[in-house]
Design a protein around this motif. Structure first.
Motif, mmCIF file in Angstrom:
data_model
loop_
_atom_site.group_PDB
_atom_site.id
_atom_site.type_symbol
_atom_site.label_atom_id
_atom_site.label_comp_id
_atom_site.label_asym_id
_atom_site.label_seq_id
_atom_site.Cartn_x
_atom_site.Cartn_y
_atom_site.Cartn_z
ATOM 1 N N PRO A 70 -0.367 17.978 -12.968
ATOM 2 C CA PRO A 70 0.599 17.463 -13.950
ATOM 3 C C PRO A 70 1.270 16.164 -13.529
ATOM 4 C CG PRO A 70 0.858 19.839 -13.616
ATOM 5 C CD PRO A 70 -0.095 19.375 -12.571
ATOM 6 N N ALA A 71 1.418 15.903 -12.246
ATOM 7 C CA ALA A 71 2.109 14.700 -11.776
ATOM 8 C C ALA A 71 1.164 13.526 -11.546
ATOM 9 C CB ALA A 71 2.868 15.015 -10.492
ATOM 10 N N ILE A 72 -0.109 13.671 -11.906
ATOM 11 C CA ILE A 72 -1.080 12.615 -11.593
ATOM 12 C C ILE A 72 -0.876 11.408 -12.500
ATOM 13 C CG2 ILE A 72 -2.908 13.318 -13.192
ATOM 14 C CD1 ILE A 72 -4.915 12.828 -10.928
ATOM 15 N N ARG A 73 -1.124 10.209 -11.961
ATOM 16 C CA ARG A 73 -1.139 8.976 -12.744
ATOM 17 C C ARG A 73 -2.602 8.618 -13.043
ATOM 18 N NH1 ARG A 73 3.884 10.395 -10.649
ATOM 19 N NH2 ARG A 73 5.431 8.754 -11.027
ATOM 20 N N VAL A 74 -2.819 7.965 -14.174
ATOM 21 C CA VAL A 74 -4.180 7.587 -14.575
ATOM 22 C C VAL A 74 -4.213 6.081 -14.822
ATOM 23 C CG1 VAL A 74 -6.039 7.880 -16.234
ATOM 24 C CG2 VAL A 74 -4.607 9.835 -15.595
ATOM 25 N N LEU A 75 -5.165 5.418 -14.163
ATOM 26 C CA LEU A 75 -5.369 3.974 -14.339
ATOM 27 C C LEU A 75 -6.830 3.736 -14.700
ATOM 28 C CD1 LEU A 75 -4.422 1.027 -14.142
ATOM 29 C CD2 LEU A 75 -4.931 1.111 -11.682
ATOM 30 N N PHE A 76 -7.062 3.147 -15.883
ATOM 31 C CA PHE A 76 -8.423 2.833 -16.319
ATOM 32 C C PHE A 76 -8.786 1.423 -15.882
ATOM 33 C CE2 PHE A 76 -9.438 6.429 -18.932
ATOM 34 C CZ PHE A 76 -8.219 6.902 -19.406
ATOM 35 N N THR A 77 -10.090 1.171 -15.747
ATOM 36 C CA THR A 77 -10.576 -0.179 -15.453
ATOM 37 C C THR A 77 -11.908 -0.382 -16.161
ATOM 38 O OG1 THR A 77 -11.206 -1.758 -13.728
ATOM 39 C CG2 THR A 77 -11.769 0.547 -13.346
ATOM 40 N N SER A 78 -12.134 -1.607 -16.617
ATOM 41 C CA SER A 78 -13.409 -1.907 -17.266
ATOM 42 C C SER A 78 -13.518 -3.398 -17.485
ATOM 43 C CB SER A 78 -13.510 -1.165 -18.609
ATOM 44 O OG SER A 78 -14.775 -1.427 -19.218
ATOM 45 N N GLY A 79 -14.753 -3.848 -17.644
ATOM 46 C CA GLY A 79 -14.985 -5.227 -18.059
ATOM 47 C C GLY A 79 -15.304 -5.303 -19.539
ATOM 48 N N TYR A 80 -15.415 -4.129 -20.215
ATOM 49 C CA TYR A 80 -15.799 -4.108 -21.630
ATOM 50 C C TYR A 80 -15.485 -2.721 -22.147
ATOM 51 C CZ TYR A 80 -18.926 -4.316 -25.714
ATOM 52 O OH TYR A 80 -19.466 -4.301 -26.961
ATOM 53 N N THR A 81 -14.367 -2.556 -22.855
ATOM 54 C CA THR A 81 -13.832 -1.232 -23.127
ATOM 55 C C THR A 81 -14.360 -0.582 -24.395
ATOM 56 O OG1 THR A 81 -11.975 -2.265 -24.257
ATOM 57 C CG2 THR A 81 -11.705 -1.759 -21.927
ATOM 58 N N GLY A 102 0.817 -1.197 0.000
ATOM 59 C CA GLY A 102 0.000 0.000 0.000
ATOM 60 C C GLY A 102 0.854 1.251 0.000
ATOM 61 N N GLY A 103 0.253 2.350 0.395
ATOM 62 C CA GLY A 103 0.948 3.607 0.444
ATOM 63 C C GLY A 103 0.092 4.657 1.127
ATOM 64 N N SER A 104 0.535 5.901 1.057
ATOM 65 C CA SER A 104 -0.195 6.983 1.727
ATOM 66 C C SER A 104 -0.673 8.058 0.757
ATOM 67 C CB SER A 104 0.717 7.623 2.785
ATOM 68 O OG SER A 104 1.899 8.119 2.179
ATOM 69 N N GLU A 105 -0.591 7.797 -0.558
ATOM 70 C CA GLU A 105 -1.006 8.793 -1.538
ATOM 71 C C GLU A 105 -2.534 8.933 -1.565
ATOM 72 O OE1 GLU A 105 1.052 6.345 -2.057
ATOM 73 O OE2 GLU A 105 2.879 6.975 -3.092
ATOM 74 N N THR A 106 -2.978 9.949 -2.299
ATOM 75 C CA THR A 106 -4.411 10.204 -2.450
ATOM 76 C C THR A 106 -4.870 9.713 -3.811
ATOM 77 O OG1 THR A 106 -4.304 12.135 -0.999
ATOM 78 C CG2 THR A 106 -6.180 11.997 -2.506
ATOM 79 N N ILE A 107 -5.944 8.945 -3.822
ATOM 80 C CA ILE A 107 -6.459 8.320 -5.049
ATOM 81 C C ILE A 107 -7.916 8.734 -5.226
ATOM 82 C CG2 ILE A 107 -6.940 6.130 -6.216
ATOM 83 C CD1 ILE A 107 -4.657 4.902 -4.614
ATOM 84 N N LEU A 108 -8.259 9.149 -6.443
ATOM 85 C CA LEU A 108 -9.643 9.488 -6.800
ATOM 86 C C LEU A 108 -10.239 8.306 -7.557
ATOM 87 C CD1 LEU A 108 -12.080 11.316 -7.131
ATOM 88 C CD2 LEU A 108 -10.930 12.429 -9.062
ATOM 89 N N ARG A 167 -3.982 17.722 -3.148
ATOM 90 C CA ARG A 167 -3.197 16.985 -4.151
ATOM 91 C C ARG A 167 -3.841 15.621 -4.392
ATOM 92 N NH1 ARG A 167 2.338 16.137 -5.799
ATOM 93 N NH2 ARG A 167 2.781 13.904 -6.071
ATOM 94 N N ILE A 168 -3.942 15.251 -5.652
ATOM 95 C CA ILE A 168 -4.448 13.921 -6.029
ATOM 96 C C ILE A 168 -3.350 13.239 -6.834
ATOM 97 C CG2 ILE A 168 -6.210 12.660 -7.316
ATOM 98 C CD1 ILE A 168 -8.148 14.903 -6.738
ATOM 99 N N ASP A 169 -2.919 12.069 -6.364
ATOM 100 C CA ASP A 169 -1.772 11.385 -6.975
ATOM 101 C C ASP A 169 -2.159 10.415 -8.085
ATOM 102 O OD1 ASP A 169 -1.094 11.523 -3.709
ATOM 103 O OD2 ASP A 169 0.455 12.298 -5.041
#
Length: 825
Positions: free
Chosen positions: A772-783, A697-703, A744-746
């Motif tokens: 600008p430093a944010i990472r983006v992770l997508f998720t889906s069951g059908y894209t 895990g970690g301590s960052e902020t995730i949306l 801040r959102i990481d």
């Protein structure tokens, strides 16, 4: 409602900070310590006798321990927590000894008269009730240290044993201080009880309190309100003992302050139990509300399922009990057999005309063997009209046994289609075709082949769209189930039976996810990550796996051209396709045979392809079977012997990769499957092995953004448990508003398919512009086409496919947050 005092959940504490209840408990303990310490120098000073003090004090403290004992009894009966028995026994024992002490005080009830015991009784009862109060806390802390949250199987028997022991100890104690009073050491001389200090009895109690504090800290780190305030009670008892010893005599400052500290300790315990009972009541009320909401949702879902059942295009009937009574039928079944009373009647009485036509025999076979039975093209004569006349109908039907939890047959499920018109049309078409001239037959056959191919392609395309949508909803359901099972596993890590059930559930989820992945492969909606490959190297990497899959009865022969062109395809999916095709070929050769694997270059319609052919010497396929071979769930292996998704998955993968797949088969002469993959001029790349990483895990902020509330809550719970700070939104518009906030959102973790005006990709662009430093992770069951272009994942897009486990989520999030910004964004 199975939580106990010792296992209440506590908020995760930030480094170097105390929680509010810990600060309050610490301040209370310090206040007791400081005030008592300030009064310590004058502890031996005599105070005037206050007539109402002793009766009020004794009544209050006896009442406090008595009420606490009553509440603890109810709490133990509800939770079965073993450590609570020590608190209950100690409270009852202390209340009984305090009552006896009250009776032994000279003049407490009758002037200058002692109602119980002798001159040493009062001081020794002081010693024993302090020993009981501190001893119960010691035993409670020891029990929690040795076996946190341990529960007893038989609460009634355990309580009776505790009651017997407590009663016996009370009797022995009272006998010792009354009948054996002349034999006890003298610790009280005319109200001066300094000897109890010098003899070491009072310091012994102090040592027990200190030991109990240490064990309670080791067991709980004072991480819950209960443990923290029990610690305050222990501190109050410790300073009661200390200042009482310092006072040395009755009616001294130390004696008065000690009584107040003892009463404070009892009130702290009583207040905690009352607060805990209130918490349990509130939790029960909350659970009752949640249960009512779940029942309402279940009722609505039940109504929706009944509506779907009634509107199903095929006929459906459910039989129950040993006599196969008709429990429910839909409108299509009613139309098939004609308007008559069916529900509630045994099947033989409801449809007597079916005797001797094979229908009842099929039902008898299913009830006997408890195995499903499929009947295709069954001809039945049914009495459909009111005049009793019969009509011939042709049906395809499945008889499915309904097996109960105990393994016994609970009924039979019947599902089928009335194919009479199709059958008649086919017969009529065949009759007309038999009269055509040979030339017309040839031209017609060519036209029919072309039309069939077009219809087949259109059919596969339609099925692909349907299966893609089904896979999306199925993946969401699987994800909710898997995520909640993960949370249950975390919350019940000590319960092996629950862990076993959770593991079994997650095994089923993985099987469902594999099925969903095969559906997406057929629908050409899976997110491919193609690279340049050399087919010879691909086969070299899975050579042993293939040979083990077919066994020694099948001889595999390879003919791979040295100059075979490289292809561009997803390596893992290509290996899955090859393995499925090899297994199909092996199943087609039950007595053994040969399987030739040929790789060569070829041209089609002016384009360059590398052709991979697998030719077996098996039983082959008929024209009818070959025409349906690529349809999902179509299988000739029988029910329970295959999913029927192997060839359909291969078809979807090859088509999505820009290639072609051909099937050539003759009954008795084997089958050849040819895959043509487009040539690439790029050099073949080495595959990187993925090493399993631990859950980090970690301590960052995730949306977290997902329109499914249950998925959103589940993901937030898993990320919070991993230490992250989590913000959540139900739509891209709501998430955009949170991105404009000051914090801040990481990392942005968003579903691909989102409702509303803003798409997930637009949301990602806005997130990068605002952070600008944010990472983006997508998720889906059908894209669909949101993050996939031309059958492959867009460059720079990170996708976590549903359903995923807690470990998958942890690795994906941690990997992105730990990677350099240029590679992780």
């Amino acid at each position: 409602m199975t939580q106990t005092i010792s296992t209440l959940p506590s908020t995760v504490r930030s480094a170097g900070k105390l929680l509010p209840f810990q600060r309050q408990a610490l301040l209370a303990a310090l206040a007791i310590a400081v005030l008592t310490a300030l009064l310590m120098p004058g502890a031996a000073t005599k105070w005037p006798a206050i007539p109402a003090f002793l009766p009020s004090y004794q009544t209050a403290i006896i009442g406090a321990y008595s009420i606490a004992g009553y509440l603890l009894y109810g709490y133990f009966k509800q939770t079965g927590n073993h450590a609570i028995l020590y608190l209950w026994g100690g409270s009852v024992y202390t209340a009984a000894i305090l009552l006896a002490q009250f009776l032994s005080v000279p003049g407490a009830f009758v002037p200058d008269v002692r109602l119980l015991g002798g001159g040493q009784t009062t001081s020794w009862l002081w010693f024993f009730w302090h020993l009981g109060a501190t001893g119960m806390l010691f035993c409670y802390a020891l029990a929690e240290l040795r076996a946190p949250g341990r529960r007893v199987a038989d609460t009634h028997a355990a309580f009776l044993r505790c009651l017997a022991w407590t009663g016996a100890i009370v009797v022995v104690t009272l006998a010792a201080v009354t009948l054996g009073e002349p034999l006890l050491p003298i610790v009280d001389v005319a109200g001066d009880f300094n000897r109890i200090t010098h003899s070491g009895y009072a310091p012994f109690i102090q040592a027990v309190i200190m030991a109990a504090l240490v064990m309670l800290w080791r067991a709980t780190r004072f991480g819950t309100p209960i443990s923290a305030w029990i610690g305050v009670a222990m501190v109050a008892l410790a300073f009661d003992n200390a200042i009482t010893m310092a006072g040395g005599t009755r009616l001294s400052v130390g004696w008065y302050v000690g009584r107040i500290n003892a009463l404070l300790a009892a009130m702290v315990m009583l207040g905690l139990y009352l607060k805990e009972i209130n918490r349990v009541y509130l939790r029960a009320t909350q659970h009752a509300e949640l249960l009512a909401q779940a029942n309402a949702r279940m009722k609505a879902e039940h109504g929706r399922l009944l509506s779907m059942f009634e509107q199903a295009p095929g006929f459906v009937a459910v039989l129950g009990d040993d006599e196969c009574h008709l429990q429910i039928v839909n409108a299509a079944f009613q139309r098939l057999v004609g308007e008559r009373m069916l529900v509630g009647l045994p099947i033989r009485k409801a449809l007597p005309e079916l005797a001797g036509q094979g229908w009842f025999e099929c039902i008898d076979e299913v009830t006997r063997s408890k195995k499903p039975h499929v009947a295709s093209g069954m001809t039945l004569r049914l009495r459909r009209g009111a005049d009793g006349g019969s009509e011939e109908r042709i049906i395809d039907v499945l008889f499915q046994p309904n097996i109960g939890p105990d393994g016994e047959l609970a009924g039979v499920f019947i599902q089928g289609q009335d194919v009479t018109e199709q059958h008649r049309a086919r017969v009529e078409l065949e009759r007309h075709q038999s009269h055509l001239e040979s030339l017309v037959q040839e031209r017609t056959r060519s036209l029919e082949d072309t039309q069939t191919a077009l219809m087949h392609a259109q059919k596969l395309e339609a099925i692909g769209k349907l299966t893609g949508g089904v896979a999306h909803d199925f993946n969401n359901v699987l994800h909710i189930i898997n995520g909640n099972v993960d949370l249950i596993k975390m919350l019940t890590s000590a319960n092996l039976k629950v862990q076993e059930r959770c593991q079994s559930a997650q095994t089923a989820v993985r099987r469902g996810a594999k099925l969903s992945a095969q559906l997406l492969a057929f629908a050409r909606k899976q997110p491919l990550q193609p690279t340049a490959l050399k087919l010879g190297e691909v086969f070299a990497g899975i050579d042993l796996l293939l040979k083990r899959a077919v066994g020694e009865r099948v001889e595999m022969r390879f003919a791979i051209a040295d100059d075979a062109w490289n292809v561009e395809a997803d390596a893992q999916q290509l290996e899955n396709v090859i393995l499925n095709l090899v297994l199909n070929a092996s199943d087609a050769m039950p007595e053994g045979g040969t399987l030739d694997v040929v790789v060569a270059n070829t041209l089609r319609d002016g384009a360059e392809f590398t052709q991979l052919s697998l030719r077996d010497s098996g039983v082959g396929m008929s024209n009818e079977v070959r025409a349906r071979a690529f349809e999902p769930f179509f299988s000739t292996k029988g029910v329970g012997k295959g999913t029927g998704l192997g060839l359909s998955m291969a078809y979807g993968f090859v088509t999505q990769s820009g290639g072609h797949i051909d099937l050539d088969s003759t009954p008795g002469q084997g089958t050849t499957v040819s895959i043509l993959l487009p040539r690439t001029s790029e050099a073949a790349s080495m595959r990187k092995s993925e090493s399993a990483a631990s859950v980090t895990g970690g301590s960052e902020t995730i949306l977290v953004v997902d329109d499914e509330a249950e998925i959103r809550a589940n993901v937030a719970a898993m990320l919070t448990q991993l230490g992250y700070t989590v913000l959540s939104a139900e739509s891209a518009d709501a998430a955009a508003a949170l991105l404009e906030g000051p914090g801040r959102i990481d990392l942005l973790f968003t579903d691909v398919i989102m409702p509303g005006a803003m798409s997930s990709t637009t949301l990602a662009e806005r997130a990068r512009a605002r952070h600008p430093a944010i990472r983006v992770l997508f998720t889906s069951g059908y894209t669909e086409n949101a993050v996939i272009r031309n059958g492959r994942l867009e460059e720079g897009v990170n996708l976590l496919s549903k359903p995923y486990a807690r470990e998958d989520l942890s690795r994906a999030v941690r990997g992105l947050l730990s990677a350099p910004l240029g590679k992780a964004a």
